[in-house]
Design a protein around this motif. Structure first.
Motif, PDB file in Angstrom:
ATOM      1  N   GLU A  17       2.123 -14.700  -8.896  1.00  0.00           N
ATOM      2  CA  GLU A  17       1.962 -13.511  -8.073  1.00  0.00           C
ATOM      3  C   GLU A  17       2.284 -13.792  -6.606  1.00  0.00           C
ATOM      4  O   GLU A  17       2.097 -14.902  -6.125  1.00  0.00           O
TER       5      GLU A  17
ATOM      6  N   SER B 154       1.905 -11.484  -2.673  1.00  0.00           N
ATOM      7  CA  SER B 154       1.256 -10.322  -2.084  1.00  0.00           C
ATOM      8  C   SER B 154       1.713 -10.145  -0.643  1.00  0.00           C
ATOM      9  O   SER B 154       1.838 -11.135   0.090  1.00  0.00           O
TER      10      SER B 154
ATOM     11  N   ASN C  97       0.061 -11.507 -12.578  1.00  0.00           N
ATOM     12  CA  ASN C  97       1.372 -10.981 -12.195  1.00  0.00           C
ATOM     13  C   ASN C  97       1.650  -9.642 -12.872  1.00  0.00           C
ATOM     14  O   ASN C  97       2.648  -9.456 -13.573  1.00  0.00           O
TER      15      ASN C  97
ATOM     16  N   HIS D 185       2.447  -5.587 -13.437  1.00  0.00           N
ATOM     17  CA  HIS D 185       3.492  -4.690 -12.955  1.00  0.00           C
ATOM     18  C   HIS D 185       3.010  -4.042 -11.652  1.00  0.00           C
ATOM     19  O   HIS D 185       1.847  -3.621 -11.551  1.00  0.00           O
ATOM     20  N   PRO D 186       3.875  -3.943 -10.642  1.00  0.00           N
ATOM     21  CA  PRO D 186       3.438  -3.370  -9.363  1.00  0.00           C
ATOM     22  C   PRO D 186       2.826  -1.977  -9.473  1.00  0.00           C
ATOM     23  O   PRO D 186       1.957  -1.611  -8.673  1.00  0.00           O
ATOM     24  N   ALA D 187       3.256  -1.199 -10.470  1.00  0.00           N
ATOM     25  CA  ALA D 187       2.751   0.171 -10.605  1.00  0.00           C
ATOM     26  C   ALA D 187       1.507   0.272 -11.469  1.00  0.00           C
ATOM     27  O   ALA D 187       0.958   1.363 -11.635  1.00  0.00           O
ATOM     28  N   SER D 188       1.033  -0.843 -12.034  1.00  0.00           N
ATOM     29  CA  SER D 188      -0.138  -0.793 -12.913  1.00  0.00           C
ATOM     30  C   SER D 188      -1.389  -0.444 -12.112  1.00  0.00           C
ATOM     31  O   SER D 188      -1.497  -0.750 -10.915  1.00  0.00           O
TER      32      SER D 188
ATOM     33  N   ASN E  90      -3.282  -3.468 -10.613  1.00  0.00           N
ATOM     34  CA  ASN E  90      -2.593  -4.054  -9.471  1.00  0.00           C
ATOM     35  C   ASN E  90      -2.771  -3.199  -8.222  1.00  0.00           C
ATOM     36  O   ASN E  90      -3.063  -3.710  -7.136  1.00  0.00           O
ATOM     37  N   ARG E  91      -2.632  -1.897  -8.365  1.00  0.00           N
ATOM     38  CA  ARG E  91      -2.719  -1.025  -7.194  1.00  0.00           C
ATOM     39  C   ARG E  91      -4.153  -0.936  -6.667  1.00  0.00           C
ATOM     40  O   ARG E  91      -4.382  -0.874  -5.457  1.00  0.00           O
TER      41      ARG E  91
ATOM     42  N   GLN F 219      -4.808  -4.515  -5.071  1.00  0.00           N
ATOM     43  CA  GLN F 219      -3.998  -4.672  -3.861  1.00  0.00           C
ATOM     44  C   GLN F 219      -4.541  -3.805  -2.724  1.00  0.00           C
ATOM     45  O   GLN F 219      -4.485  -4.185  -1.559  1.00  0.00           O
TER      46      GLN F 219
END
Length: 454
Positions: free
Chosen positions: A123, A125, A171, A173-176, A179-180, A183
């Motif tokens: 990952e 960030s 790691n 998916h950015p749209a999961s 993750n959101r 983050q």
């Protein structure tokens, strides 16, 4: 990954010994899809078999082995490739540097390819440095992934406990949604800690996530939480546990060597699982359009099943001898004779979930508590469940808990109109990727700021 500050490098040099003994899980560096009829026809595969390669990452292990887009993987190390999920899990059980042999079909020609797996990408960030570490647990190691803001000094931290399944949270998916969500906390300046379950991702343990029971999983998260005491960059007076779904069921059960400042839970339950499952099966069927009379007829068998499974503790092999129970095992729990798992978990996991006494656990927590209910949640669909958590805490620790409704939010943290809309878009990845509702981040951060020890 950003360059770590000098002081932090010294800390990691001291604490990262276990991480050095835990190699990355293997990665083939391919995007895989199911084999359709046209692919099968081109490759003379009748009936369709194997797993198709949709895309090959340049520089990845598959690229080095000579895999091409359009190839169909028939076996790995002589084990037949059953489907996409099976092959992904299988590759993930290997480590970087392990050798594999693939049998593939390319335009009707059988080929054998061999090579060495590379490590799964780490990952990064835009808001934090990312530390990969490990925690000893039951003769093995659990992978922990820690996002550390660049600000100096001790920082408040969020210890995240994910839902019930055994998927890796490395790691993402950015749209999961995970993750959101995480983050968002990292952007606000919190240290964020994720823990892989036993044998998920890089974790290596004698028994994997799908084999262990509920209390073993709680013990794994407890070990990871208690290991936070070794980090000089975490303010131990201000560690917050955030439990999502089943993680909210587990959060008050952790055995902690230092008290969390707060526990926030979303999309969870507090009543015994038998009661919860009877309620949701009735209302979820109605939400998805089932006829009232048909629903009630089906529900009689549902109650019988849950009583025999949850209360009498009958194992699946006994329930399967009854045709009606066998049908429900397959349709509701996804049970198969091959893997013998119920929704991806061993049946003892669900038996123990029923036996947990959360009223007592919540009454004894020393932490501030935030119980969150998404008004569009049709999985944890009863707001009274979340109100009850706050009421229990406040009865025994007055003023410590709050119940908050998160507007227009479903179990997947999507923006939705209501529960019916959530049922309609459930499992729609394209919708989820575009409709994450960040309101929950703002609510939790405001609460943490309010209860934080100064």
């Amino acid at each position: 990954m950003k360059n770590l500050p000098f002081l932090l490098v010294l800390v990691l040099f001291i604490t990262n010994t276990n991480a050095q003994n835990l190699p990355r899980r293997g990665s083939l560096g391919t995007q895989l899809v199911a084999v359709n009829d046209s692919m099968a026809q081109v490759n003379l595969l009748f009936p369709p078999a194997g797993v198709a390669v949709h895309y090959v990452v340049e520089g990845g292990a598959g690229h080095g082995m000579g895999i091409l887009a359009g190839d169909i993987i028939l076996s790995i190390n002589e084990e037949p490739a059953q489907d996409v999920n099976w092959l992904v899990r299988k590759i993930g059980r290997y480590q970087e540097g392990d050798s594999i042999k693939l049998s593939i079909m390319r335009n009707g020609e059988m080929l054998t390819l061999s090579g060495t797996l590379k490590g799964f990408p780490e990952e990064t960030s835009p808001f934090a440095n990312v530390l990969y570490d490990a925690v000893p647990f039951e003769d093995g190691l659990l992978r922990t992934i820690i996002h550390i803001p660049e600000a100096s000094g001790k920082r408040p931290a969020i210890f995240f406990i994910q839902g019930y399944d055994c998927s890796s949270i490395d790691n993402l998916h950015p749209a999961s949604a995970y993750n959101r969500l995480l983050q968002g906390f990292s952007e606000k300046g919190y240290v964020v800690i994720k823990t892989e379950k036993p044998n998920a991702g890089d974790s290596r343990n004698p028994c994997g996530c799908s084999e262990i029971d509920f209390f073993t999983e709680v013990a794994a998260f407890s070990a990871s939480y208690n290991a936070l005491a070794k980090y000089d960059f975490i303010d131990l007076e201000n560690v917050f546990i955030i439990g999502y779904s089943m993680g909210g069921y587990q959060a008050p059960m952790l055995t902690t060597e230092f008290d969390p400042r707060g526990i926030a839970v979303f999309g969870t339950v507090v009543r015994p699982w038998f009661e919860y499952l009877i309620e949701i099966t009735r209302w979820q069927r109605l939400l998805t359009g089932q006829d009232y009379l048909q629903n009630e007829a089906n529900h009689l068998n549902t109650i019988k099943f849950f009583y025999r499974f949850m209360i009498e503790k009958q194992p699946p092999e006994v329930l399967q001898t009854d045709p009606e129970m066998a049908a429900f095992l397959k349709s509701f729990w996804g049970y198969t004779d091959e893997e013998k798992l119920l929704n991806g978990r061993h049946y003892t996991f669900w038996h123990q979930v029923q036996d947990v006494r959360l009223f007592e656990a919540w009454s004894k927590t020393p932490a501030h508590v935030l119980s969150l209910w998404g008004e569009g949640d049709f999985v944890a669909l009863n707001p009274k469940e979340h109100e009850l958590i706050a009421d229990i805490v406040n009865r025994y620790n007055p003023g410590k808990a709050h119940f908050v409704v998160v507007p227009n939010t479903d179990h997947s943290l999507n923006f939705v109109r209501d529960q019916k809309h959530s049922a309609e878009v459930w499992g729609n990845w394209a919708y989820s990727a575009q409709n994450f509702n960040p309101t929950i981040i703002e609510i939790i951060c405001a609460w943490m700021s309010e209860v934080m020890e100064n």
